[in-house]
Design a protein around this motif. Structure first.
Motif, PDB file in Angstrom:
ATOM      1  N   GLY A  43      -0.645  -2.255  -9.621  1.00 34.36           N
ATOM      2  CA  GLY A  43       0.715  -1.863  -9.255  1.00 34.36           C
ATOM      3  C   GLY A  43       0.896  -0.384  -8.974  1.00 34.36           C
ATOM      4  O   GLY A  43       2.026   0.093  -8.855  1.00 34.36           O
TER       5      GLY A  43
ATOM      6  N   ALA B  39       4.005   3.881  -6.609  1.00 33.62           N
ATOM      7  CA  ALA B  39       4.175   2.515  -7.097  1.00 33.62           C
ATOM      8  C   ALA B  39       3.808   1.509  -6.005  1.00 33.62           C
ATOM      9  O   ALA B  39       4.085   1.728  -4.822  1.00 33.62           O
ATOM     10  N   ALA B  41       4.460  -2.227  -6.304  1.00 36.40           N
ATOM     11  CA  ALA B  41       4.961  -3.201  -7.271  1.00 36.40           C
ATOM     12  C   ALA B  41       4.342  -4.585  -7.130  1.00 36.40           C
ATOM     13  O   ALA B  41       4.079  -5.250  -8.131  1.00 36.40           O
TER      14      ALA B  41
END
Lengths: 338, 338
Positions: A43, B39, B41
């Motif tokens: 992530g 990031a 995700a």
């Protein structure tokens, strides 16, 4: 007649390059669409970018008659970018590459460049890293830009800011060889006359060998701070010290010992090998700090100790003494310095 | 006297740039270490890279007396890179930027560039995107390279290869305005004499406005294929058709209607507005295909239908007819063409 890039369309040139680009396991979608897609398993994606400019960062023909081939330039572009990922404690996952090329550039040079890029990825131990995409532009001088991504595989990144008073200072990788090789390229000593020691330095300047598996190993071994030595040990140590708010005290005897490996080159070039070790960049070794008492991973050697910030505000000392220029980081490589 | 980049060290220049760089929510670690951390995700990172070269992709001073400011060049670099992420159906998360600068470049130009980059990110609707890092080099001409990352937020990417016979063809965003603005910049028509229509075209060439929220919206609306129109509708449609193994048949009447918005510019420049719509790049609109019967999202207009691959192998037709050059993709912009 040599085929030049001006004689091919962009898509014809790309068709020659694509098959030469290394494809690793992290690439979910490769070159050919608007963007590529890379796995980012935990992530997070680590990312960096670095540029080499003709006649600033490399020459195609050097004063001593040596040359930098497309393969060399590709290798070096890969090596220095992979090193930025390594220095975070991460594993490289992909590169995207932009080439700005004079129209007179031989197509063969560009093919060699792609081969050098792929060879460095595999040869330096980053086979999971793909060349995932790129861009070609025309321009008046060669400019090579690589952006590289990496994965921390669940680990915390090792930043420049984590060094603590009491830590050991350690380095891993070649020290000063690229500087010696650069001095050799800029000298009048013909490549055909090089001794084995000179040839090694020249080769390590053209195709540096950063210790790419050492970054994640150091992270797992508890490294408190880490960075890539790209602009010279003293300059980069000054940056790490400033980021951490500490003083790095280096061990002169150890560094002189490290410099001994460069003595054969130094004699021929009438140079000081310790200066190469202290100020030479582009070997892309790692500068790391570890807690006192921690065993250093294979390949790391201790070169000093982290102290509380010196009362005089000195970032880096050698055997407790200041040295000219170190306090303002002025020793080493600056891209705009004259 | 104007302060130039040659008068500052790299770190002094970076200190002036960093505060101007937009920081969005996806940045886990910003500029200043060996790498940045972004990031990702859903475990995937979309990535692309694009370069602009002085006097190839932009001029600082144009034949008509107009200028491209640092702000303009920064805006355009951001816009065209953000568009590559948009065209996958993704949302941009970060950029890393490499600038190659002649030593004579005013420091103010570089500050303006950083402001333009940040303004485009926010102004075009990508505020979550950060400028996460960069590299500065010296060189003989300005070269701007941006690598950009994005997140698919769990969606499948929309590729060039997914168009199916029977699909609708649609576009979103400006068509031909950048081409008209470029023609204006290359003309002898002084910027001070521009009518509102001419001023709009000039502005959209300098600071293109790609429809950055449309990519993810199209993905959710079921787009089967998508790409960024950066090299001209015909050339890019040819690429999409080739990747999908289909023929794209465009509707001449609709395209002539689209071209009507450029008529005022075309009269002044004695040009054909339809040619701008068909071959002009750099507006960075989206070319998409959707299943027949699907409602097109806001901002998309239908410009044709996807057919099974034409028996003659034509990739793109207009009202069922071939047109000169389209079958080999030779209409539009080629970076190495003379």
């Amino acid at each position: 007649m040599t085929l030049t890039v001006a004689q091919l369309s962009e898509s014809e040139l790309l068709a020659r390059i694509f098959p030469r680009l290394h494809a690793g396991s992290s690439m979910l979608l490769g070159p050919g669409d608007d963007s590529a897609i890379i796995a980012a398993a935990d992530g997070r994606t680590v990312i960096s970018i670095d540029t080499q400019v003709q006649d600033k960062d490399f020459r195609l023909l050097w004063p001593n008659g040596g040359t930098s081939s497309g393969f060399d330039v590709g290798w070096k572009a890969a090596a220095q970018n992979l090193s930025d990922i390594n220095a975070m404690g991460a594993v490289a996952t992909a590169m995207v590459v932009s080439l700005t090329l004079p129209g007179t550039t031989p197509v063969g040079w560009v093919e060699d460049f792609a081969d050098g890029l792929s060879a460095a990825i595999v040869g330096l131990g980053a086979p999971q890293c793909s060349v995932a995409g790129g861009d070609l532009s025309g321009g008046s001088e060669l400019v090579v830009t690589v952006a590289v991504t990496g994965s921390l595989d669940g680990l915390a990144p090792v930043l420049r800011s984590g060094a603590q008073a009491g830590d050991q200072i350690a380095v891993c990788g070649n020290m000063g060889f690229a500087a010696a090789g650069w001095a050799l390229h800029e000298s009048s000593i013909l490549p055909s006359t090089h001794s084995p020691a000179l040839a090694t330095a020249a080769a390590l300047f053209s195709r540096p060998e950063p210790p790419l598996s050492a970054g994640p190993v150091a992270a797992r071994a508890g490294a408190t701070a880490m960075m890539d030595i790209s602009d010279g040990l003293l300059r980069d140590a000054t940056r790490l010290a400033a980021a951490s708010g500490v003083t790095l005290d280096l061990d002169g005897a150890v560094l002189r010992g490290v410099a001994r490996a460069l003595e054969d080159c130094a004699v021929v070039l009438d140079a000081d090998p310790l200066t190469w070790v202290l100020t030479g960049g582009e070997d892309h070794g790692l500068l790391s700090t570890f807690p006192e008492g921690a065993s250093l991973p294979d390949g790391f050697i201790r070169i000093g100790s982290v102290l509380s910030l010196d009362v005089a505000g000195l970032a880096v000392t050698i055997d407790g003494q200041n040295f000219k220029g170190a306090s303002d980081g002025a020793v080493g490589w600056d891209h705009f310095a004259v």
